[in-house]
Structure formats: C-alpha cells, structure tokens
Design an enzyme around this catalytic site. Structure first.
Site, PDB file in Angstrom:
ATOM      1  N   SER A 126     -40.776 -55.754 -67.482  1.00  0.00           N
ATOM      2  CA  SER A 126     -39.914 -56.166 -68.593  1.00  0.00           C
ATOM      3  C   SER A 126     -39.344 -54.949 -69.329  1.00  0.00           C
ATOM      4  O   SER A 126     -38.160 -54.935 -69.663  1.00  0.00           O
ATOM      5  CB  SER A 126     -40.637 -57.125 -69.541  1.00  0.00           C
ATOM      6  N   ASP A 177     -44.406 -48.679 -73.217  1.00  0.00           N
ATOM      7  CA  ASP A 177     -43.752 -49.029 -71.957  1.00  0.00           C
ATOM      8  C   ASP A 177     -42.283 -48.613 -71.950  1.00  0.00           C
ATOM      9  O   ASP A 177     -41.794 -48.006 -70.992  1.00  0.00           O
ATOM     10  CB  ASP A 177     -43.853 -50.536 -71.698  1.00  0.00           C
TER      11      ASP A 177
HETATM   12  C1  GLA Z   1     -48.603 -53.641 -72.988  1.00  0.00           C
HETATM   13  C2  GLA Z   1     -47.691 -53.328 -74.175  1.00  0.00           C
HETATM   14  C3  GLA Z   1     -47.827 -51.866 -74.585  1.00  0.00           C
HETATM   15  C4  GLA Z   1     -49.289 -51.488 -74.778  1.00  0.00           C
HETATM   16  C5  GLA Z   1     -50.141 -51.942 -73.588  1.00  0.00           C
HETATM   17  C6  GLA Z   1     -51.606 -51.720 -73.831  1.00  0.00           C
HETATM   18  O1  GLA Z   1     -48.185 -52.954 -71.851  1.00  0.00           O
HETATM   19  O2  GLA Z   1     -46.352 -53.608 -73.872  1.00  0.00           O
HETATM   20  O3  GLA Z   1     -47.078 -51.629 -75.757  1.00  0.00           O
HETATM   21  O4  GLA Z   1     -49.790 -51.996 -75.980  1.00  0.00           O
HETATM   22  O5  GLA Z   1     -49.941 -53.303 -73.290  1.00  0.00           O
HETATM   23  O6  GLA Z   1     -51.896 -50.368 -73.933  1.00  0.00           O
END
Ligand code: GLA
Length: 386
Positions: free
Chosen positions: A128, A172
């Site tokens: 995503s 991410d």
């Molecule tokens: C998901 C979220 C991130 C982070 C991770 C855990 O990927 O999108 O922002 O919080 O989980 O580290």
C-alpha cells in the site's frame, strides 16, 4: 512484467500511449517495529519489487484508475477527488490525489492511470505504501509541485490515515520514497532525520519468509496498538511530561513505569522503549561489523513483539522459531505490522538451502500453508522510469 508490456496494456485499455512511467518500492524493516508512531527509530530498506504507475493527461475533468492486479476500474470526477470510496483498491491512489487537492494544488485536466505491482499483497511488505508513494511521486512530477521525498512520504501516510483508515506511522512511505540500493535507512521518526547505512553483508543474505497468512493490518488491531501507546503516554504524563514513549531510556522508564496503571498499555510501552534501544544498538553493531550482535537483537525484537506487543501469532512465531534452530541463521524476526505477513532473517550463504528446506517443511507441517522465501534485493526509492 516488463515496462514495455505495461505500456502495451496501457494503450489497450486507454487507446493512447502512456506519457510517463514511475516506480516506487515495497520495504522490509530490519529492526525497530511499532516504534515509528511512538517517535522512535526504525531501520527499513526498500526492496527491488514495488509498484509501477503509468500515466497520461486526458484533457478531461476526471481521473481514471486501472490496475492490472485488480478488476475494478474507477473513474472519479474532479468534484469527488477528496471523497473516500466505500470499498475500493483505488482508495490508495485517490487518497493521494485528495491530499494534493487539500494542499491547494489545482488540476487543469485529468489523468488516465494504470497500476501494476509485484509486492505480494497482504505480506506486510508495504504494497500500500508503494502505491501511495508512486502516486505522490507521479503527481508531483506531473503538476510540477516541487515537493521533496519526505513531503511525498507524508502525503502517502495521510492518504493511508484518511482513505485506508489505518493510523500508521511514517516508516513505510518514508522507506518507499527514500530507499537507496544496498542501504538501510536509520530513521528518527520524530525529527525525520535519517542516515543511510550500507547493508552489503559479506557471505550473508537478507531472507524474507512469507507466511502467506494475511497480515490483516486493518484499522482494528493496528489502531488499537496506537491507542494503547497513547494511553501509556497519558498515564506517564502524570509523573513526567513526554510527547512520545521513545523519549524515555530503559532506565528512565523503569523509574516511572508504575504510573501506567493499565496492564496492557504497560506491556506495550515496555516493548516500545526496549525496541528503540535495540534499534540503536543494532545499527551501531552493524556499523562495527558485529553482525552476530545484530542478529541477537533481531531475535530479542521478535520475542518482545510476541510477548509484550502481542502482534505475532502462531504463523510468525513458528517461522521465527524454526529459523532460530538453524545454525547459519544469524537472526530472525517478524517484520512490518504483524499478525501474519513475513519474517526477515539474516542467513549465511551456505545455510540458505537448508533454511528454505527445513523451515519450509516445519512451517507447512504445523500451519498447513506452504510458505515462500525471497532473497531480498535492496533497491532504490521512488523514481521516474521513463
Ligand atoms: C505498519 C505501519 C508502519 C509501522 C509498522 C510497524 O507497517 O504502516 O507505520 O508502524 O506497521 O512497525
């Protein structure tokens, strides 16, 4: 798929050639989990797989979204660009359009868009974020808005909050925007200062193991963790003013942890404070060439995510525990949001076949799902392909 094939599909769908092609990658996080929205450190790297976006200006007052991964075609008129769709894959790119509109940027004409990605969906490798960031990168280029990569990551994160309803941190989208080949990003999620650290490991590979159990990172369990951390901060504020859990060292936390009267919030906070320290220690170890210590910290991270943060589950636990049994495994842990998805392991070259064979068999015997293994290639962040 080759870019030439994607261009062909674009032409078939829209009857015209694409004017530009962009790419943004998925990511794997080496250590520093559930620390980003707590103002802590993370250490992700961008992968060589990701999402492509092909685009042309269409001279109309609407935007069309197609994906070679999804059957649904979505057409949104200019007056609806800030409205979330009830249930649609197109919420990710549309959410990015909405952020540009909200920032006051105007569109003289619409776009025809085609998406294709090879990040396994629901594997916790940020398919995503790759889609959000590639859209932000493309729009920035098409509109000439001149936003930097960090701003584009923030736009992607906002799209996730408002259109996917997940209150995620910045990790991410930041990794997808700022990744660099053969480097991991040591990111301070409070200040957004970052350092690129080389991860070219002598005789060791980064192996991603896909549990094929969907990571179910829905607004439910994830947002609940975010809320639990907020509660811990509120309760700690009775004895010490802090904005984020990551502001506390482990020693400072031990002195005031009793102020967190909610037992669940207490466990969550203990994970975050410990994980921030582990991430700092791990990056230091890597820089000093102490890969064994890096691996031990990865293992400790998994245990804390299992016992205190409670985001692993039988699939991820089996995958990590089976990996720990193999001699050439330096470290192994869940990566990403959790509740399914993938683990990340550092494996010596000579143990990789044994790893796939033994972990694969043991996992399948216990969980009844055939896992997949990928050797991670650490790639660059968002880019214009042509
Ligand atoms: C998901 C979220 C991130 C982070 C991770 C855990 O990927 O999108 O922002 O919080 O989980 O580290």
């Amino acid at each position: 798929m080759e870019v030439s094939e994607l261009k062909k599909s674009f032409k078939e769908a829209y009857g015209q050639e694409a004017e530009a092609v962009y790419f943004s990658p998925g990511r794997v996080n080496l250590i520093g989990e559930h620390t980003d929205y707590n103002g802590g450190f993370v250490f992700p790297c961008a992968l060589s797989f990701g999402t492509y976006l092909l685009i042309r200006k269409n001279g109309e007052k609407f935007v069309q979204f197609r994906s070679l991964n999804q059957p649904e075609v979505v057409k949104v008129t200019f007056d609806k660009l800030t409205e979330r769709l009830e249930k649609s894959w197109a919420n990710y790119p549309l959410g990015v359009f909405a952020q540009f509109v909200k920032r006051g940027y105007t569109f003289e004409q619409g776009f025809d868009i085609m998406i294709w990605g090879d990040v396994p969906n629901g594997a916790g490798l940020s398919s995503s974020a790759a889609l959000e960031v590639v859209t932000a990168y493309a729009l920035n280029d098409q509109l000439g808005t001149g936003l930097n990569r960090t701003e584009l990551a923030k736009i992607g994160q906002k799209a996730e909050h408002e259109f996917a309803l997940v209150n995620c941190g910045i990790m991410d989208q930041f990794a997808s925007a700022n990744g660099k080949k053969d480097h991991a990003i040591f990111l301070n999620c409070d200040t957004l200062d970052f350092e690129l650290v080389p991860v070219k490991l002598e005789g060791v590979k980064v192996v991603i193991s896909n549990t094929h159990s969907p990571h179910k990172l829905d607004s439910g369990a994830y947002n609940q963790r975010v809320a639990e951390c907020k509660l811990a901060v509120e309760q700690l504020n009775k004895v010490r003013p802090i904005k984020y859990l990551a502001e506390l060292t482990e020693a400072e936390f031990e002195k005031i942890e009793d102020a967190i009267t909610d037992p669940i919030a207490h466990k969550r906070a203990r994970h975050v404070v410990g994980e921030v320290q582990r991430t700092t220690d791990a990056v230091k170890a890597l820089k000093e060439g102490d890969i064994e210590l890096f691996g031990k910290l990865m293992n400790a991270s998994h245990v804390s995510l299992r016992d205190d943060y409670e985001v692993t589950g039988p699939e991820l636990d089996t995958m990590a525990e089976e990996a720990w049994k193999i001699e050439g495994v330096i470290g192994s842990r869940m990566t990403g949001g959790g509740f399914g998805g993938c683990t990340v392991s550092l494996v010596k070259d000579e143990a990789i076949e044994e790893f796939k064979e033994k972990v694969g068999k043991a996992y399948e015997a216990k969980i009844n799902i055939k896992p997949d293994f990928y050797i991670a290639e650490i790639g660059n962040g968002a880019m214009k392909v042509e």
